[in-house]
Design a protein around this motif. Structure first.
Motif, PDB file in Angstrom:
ATOM      1  N   THR A  15      54.752 121.999  43.921  1.00 41.45           N
ATOM      2  CA  THR A  15      53.208 122.608  44.234  1.00 41.45           C
ATOM      3  C   THR A  15      52.802 124.055  44.019  1.00 41.45           C
ATOM      4  O   THR A  15      54.489 124.761  43.538  1.00 41.45           O
ATOM      5  CB  THR A  15      53.617 122.780  46.531  1.00 41.45           C
ATOM      6  OG1 THR A  15      54.562 123.391  46.022  1.00 41.45           O
ATOM      7  CG2 THR A  15      53.331 121.167  46.537  1.00 41.45           C
ATOM      8  N   GLN A  17      53.233 126.465  46.185  1.00 45.10           N
ATOM      9  CA  GLN A  17      53.646 127.138  46.401  1.00 45.10           C
ATOM     10  C   GLN A  17      55.020 127.199  46.677  1.00 45.10           C
ATOM     11  O   GLN A  17      55.813 128.204  46.639  1.00 45.10           O
ATOM     12  CB  GLN A  17      53.512 126.497  48.536  1.00 45.10           C
ATOM     13  CG  GLN A  17      54.237 127.099  50.023  1.00 45.10           C
ATOM     14  CD  GLN A  17      53.825 128.416  49.861  1.00 45.10           C
ATOM     15  OE1 GLN A  17      52.829 129.032  50.065  1.00 45.10           O
ATOM     16  NE2 GLN A  17      54.584 129.771  49.898  1.00 45.10           N
ATOM     17  N   ASP A  21      57.075 131.247  45.570  1.00 47.23           N
ATOM     18  CA  ASP A  21      58.498 131.175  45.894  1.00 47.23           C
ATOM     19  C   ASP A  21      59.777 131.366  45.313  1.00 47.23           C
ATOM     20  O   ASP A  21      59.995 132.433  45.126  1.00 47.23           O
ATOM     21  CB  ASP A  21      58.655 130.113  47.103  1.00 47.23           C
ATOM     22  CG  ASP A  21      57.811 130.294  48.118  1.00 47.23           C
ATOM     23  OD1 ASP A  21      57.319 131.167  48.458  1.00 47.23           O
ATOM     24  OD2 ASP A  21      57.695 128.974  49.370  1.00 47.23           O
TER      25      ASP A  21
END
Length: 110
Positions: A15, A17, A21
């Protein structure tokens, strides 16, 4: 000016995200985009991460190119500019076209 990185060989479960990260460990992430299929919405297995500086981008390339991501070796390198599309190759559009039609004759010849 930041560097845009190509990130390939991603698992379909990745993803934006998680990718953001992950790359944040190398510096400030300005943007993340995983490319998806227009019809199905499913990931195509690659994306782009933009880092805020050249040094951070180089650090991310060094750290993650070839690194394991859910059993797949990621490909990370500097993104190349997108080549201009050739509308003529699809046989239509503006600025050219398919040379179409023609022919048909030749019936009832002896």
């Amino acid at each position: 000016m930041g560097k845009k990185l190509y990130v390939g060989n991603l698992p379909f479960s990745a993803t934006e995200q998680i990718l953001g990260d992950t790359f944040a460990a190398c510096g400030t992430v300005d943007s993340v985009k995983i490319i998806t299929d227009r019809d199905t919405g499913r990931s195509k297995g690659f994306g782009f991460v933009e880092m805020s500086s050249d040094a951070e981008a180089q650090n991310a390339i060094t750290k993650y190119n070839g690194a394991d991501y859910e059993g797949r070796a990621m490909t990370v390198n500097e993104a190349k500019p997108m080549a201009p599309r050739d509308n003529n190759s699809r046989g239509g559009g503006f600025g050219g076209g398919s040379g179409g039609g023609g022919g048909g004759g030749g019936r009832n010849r002896y």
